[in-house]
Design a protein around this motif. Structure first.
Motif, PDB file in Angstrom:
ATOM      1  N   GLU A 170       0.837  -1.209   0.000  1.00  0.00           N
ATOM      2  CA  GLU A 170       0.000   0.000   0.000  1.00  0.00           C
ATOM      3  C   GLU A 170       0.869   1.256   0.000  1.00  0.00           C
ATOM      4  O   GLU A 170       0.572   2.225  -0.702  1.00  0.00           O
ATOM      5  N   ILE A 171       1.944   1.227   0.754  1.00  0.00           N
ATOM      6  CA  ILE A 171       2.874   2.361   0.794  1.00  0.00           C
ATOM      7  C   ILE A 171       3.546   2.529  -0.567  1.00  0.00           C
ATOM      8  O   ILE A 171       3.640   3.637  -1.093  1.00  0.00           O
ATOM      9  N   GLU A 172       3.978   1.412  -1.153  1.00  0.00           N
ATOM     10  CA  GLU A 172       4.631   1.447  -2.467  1.00  0.00           C
ATOM     11  C   GLU A 172       3.701   2.023  -3.543  1.00  0.00           C
ATOM     12  O   GLU A 172       4.142   2.759  -4.420  1.00  0.00           O
ATOM     13  N   LYS A 173       2.426   1.696  -3.461  1.00  0.00           N
ATOM     14  CA  LYS A 173       1.454   2.204  -4.443  1.00  0.00           C
ATOM     15  C   LYS A 173       1.038   3.647  -4.147  1.00  0.00           C
ATOM     16  O   LYS A 173       0.283   4.244  -4.900  1.00  0.00           O
ATOM     17  N   GLY A 174       1.531   4.194  -3.047  1.00  0.00           N
ATOM     18  CA  GLY A 174       1.245   5.592  -2.724  1.00  0.00           C
ATOM     19  C   GLY A 174      -0.172   5.833  -2.231  1.00  0.00           C
ATOM     20  O   GLY A 174      -0.698   6.943  -2.356  1.00  0.00           O
ATOM     21  N   TYR A 175      -0.797   4.819  -1.668  1.00  0.00           N
ATOM     22  CA  TYR A 175      -2.171   4.992  -1.186  1.00  0.00           C
ATOM     23  C   TYR A 175      -2.221   6.020  -0.062  1.00  0.00           C
ATOM     24  O   TYR A 175      -1.351   6.070   0.804  1.00  0.00           O
ATOM     25  N   HIS A 176      -3.268   6.816  -0.108  1.00  0.00           N
ATOM     26  CA  HIS A 176      -3.516   7.820   0.926  1.00  0.00           C
ATOM     27  C   HIS A 176      -5.020   8.067   0.993  1.00  0.00           C
ATOM     28  O   HIS A 176      -5.755   7.768   0.049  1.00  0.00           O
ATOM     29  N   LEU A 177      -5.469   8.600   2.116  1.00  0.00           N
ATOM     30  CA  LEU A 177      -6.885   8.909   2.293  1.00  0.00           C
ATOM     31  C   LEU A 177      -7.279  10.060   1.386  1.00  0.00           C
ATOM     32  O   LEU A 177      -6.599  11.079   1.327  1.00  0.00           O
ATOM     33  N   GLU A 178      -8.377   9.876   0.681  1.00  0.00           N
ATOM     34  CA  GLU A 178      -8.928  10.939  -0.160  1.00  0.00           C
ATOM     35  C   GLU A 178     -10.450  10.870  -0.063  1.00  0.00           C
ATOM     36  O   GLU A 178     -11.032   9.796  -0.172  1.00  0.00           O
ATOM     37  N   TRP A 179     -11.072  12.017   0.149  1.00  0.00           N
ATOM     38  CA  TRP A 179     -12.530  12.104   0.146  1.00  0.00           C
ATOM     39  C   TRP A 179     -12.927  12.486  -1.276  1.00  0.00           C
ATOM     40  O   TRP A 179     -12.474  13.505  -1.799  1.00  0.00           O
ATOM     41  N   ALA A 180     -13.739  11.644  -1.913  1.00  0.00           N
ATOM     42  CA  ALA A 180     -14.075  11.865  -3.318  1.00  0.00           C
ATOM     43  C   ALA A 180     -15.566  11.627  -3.561  1.00  0.00           C
ATOM     44  O   ALA A 180     -16.199  10.823  -2.885  1.00  0.00           O
ATOM     45  N   THR A 181     -16.096  12.322  -4.552  1.00  0.00           N
ATOM     46  CA  THR A 181     -17.489  12.112  -4.946  1.00  0.00           C
ATOM     47  C   THR A 181     -17.573  10.818  -5.756  1.00  0.00           C
ATOM     48  O   THR A 181     -16.565  10.378  -6.338  1.00  0.00           O
ATOM     49  N   PRO A 182     -18.759  10.221  -5.830  1.00  0.00           N
ATOM     50  CA  PRO A 182     -18.898   9.032  -6.675  1.00  0.00           C
ATOM     51  C   PRO A 182     -18.440   9.295  -8.120  1.00  0.00           C
ATOM     52  O   PRO A 182     -17.794   8.436  -8.725  1.00  0.00           O
ATOM     53  N   GLU A 183     -18.726  10.466  -8.642  1.00  0.00           N
ATOM     54  CA  GLU A 183     -18.337  10.786 -10.019  1.00  0.00           C
ATOM     55  C   GLU A 183     -16.814  10.797 -10.166  1.00  0.00           C
ATOM     56  O   GLU A 183     -16.275  10.301 -11.162  1.00  0.00           O
ATOM     57  N   GLU A 184     -16.108  11.369  -9.184  1.00  0.00           N
ATOM     58  CA  GLU A 184     -14.639  11.390  -9.230  1.00  0.00           C
ATOM     59  C   GLU A 184     -14.072   9.969  -9.176  1.00  0.00           C
ATOM     60  O   GLU A 184     -13.104   9.645  -9.880  1.00  0.00           O
TER      61      GLU A 184
END
Length: 173
Positions: free
Chosen positions: A122-136
């Motif tokens: 997960e760290i390697e893939k650069g995952y981070h928390l993001e709040w996004a709309t369904p469309e995004e």
């Protein structure tokens, strides 16, 4: 738990050994946006992951959401949505069937956050928390639909955007 969807690629034979996995997914919505893990490539995945041996759904959900996003789930807010079942030839062992049961839950989180505890991948893939709309989310995931977990989560978000889970979301609120 009610089945929302079954994705069976049928690209295996019944005599193959089966690896069966149970996982939880937390659907956390605030102001029309959903808490997601976003990678550096731009794909989104719903917070959650595999259950540890002996762990119940509630404990797994609290642990996974905290590990991946640093969010603290309010246990009393957990509301079951349903299960998406996936069955296909395993990506890592072509002689095995991968059979995954993903249990989806609406839940609320506290305002305060804690530190994450992501896996090395997960760290390697650069995952981070993001709040996004369904469309995004739907737009961002379009180029990644060949990945089974992205397909599953994107289809769930599509159903959510269409209002399929409105009654589940309102329960206990």
């Amino acid at each position: 738990m009610e089945k929302i969807q079954i994705y069976d690629l049928g690209n295996y034979t019944e005599d193959m050994k089966e690896y069966e996995k149970y996982s939880v997914r937390g659907v956390i919505v605030r102001n029309g946006k959903i808490a997601m893990q976003k990678s550096k490539e731009g794909d989104y995945k719903i917070l959650g992951g595999g259950m540890d041996p002996g762990e119940d759904y509630k404990d797994a959900l609290l642990r996974e959401v905290q590990e991946e996003a640093g969010l603290i789930v309010i246990p009393e807010s957990i509301r079951p949505i349903g299960e998406i079942e996936e069955k296909r030839r395993d990506r890592f062992d072509e002689h095995m069937i991968f059979h995954c049961h993903s249990m989806f839950f609406f839940c609320d989180v506290k305002e305060e956050m804690t530190k994450t505890s992501m896996t090395a991948s997960e760290i390697e893939k650069g995952y981070h928390l993001e709040w996004a709309t369904p469309e995004e989310i739907l737009s961002g995931n379009r180029p990644f639909m060949n990945q089974p977990w992205i397909y599953r989560d994107t289809e769930f978000i599509r159903m959510y955007a269409e209002g399929k889970f409105d009654e589940c979301q309102k329960k206990n609120q």
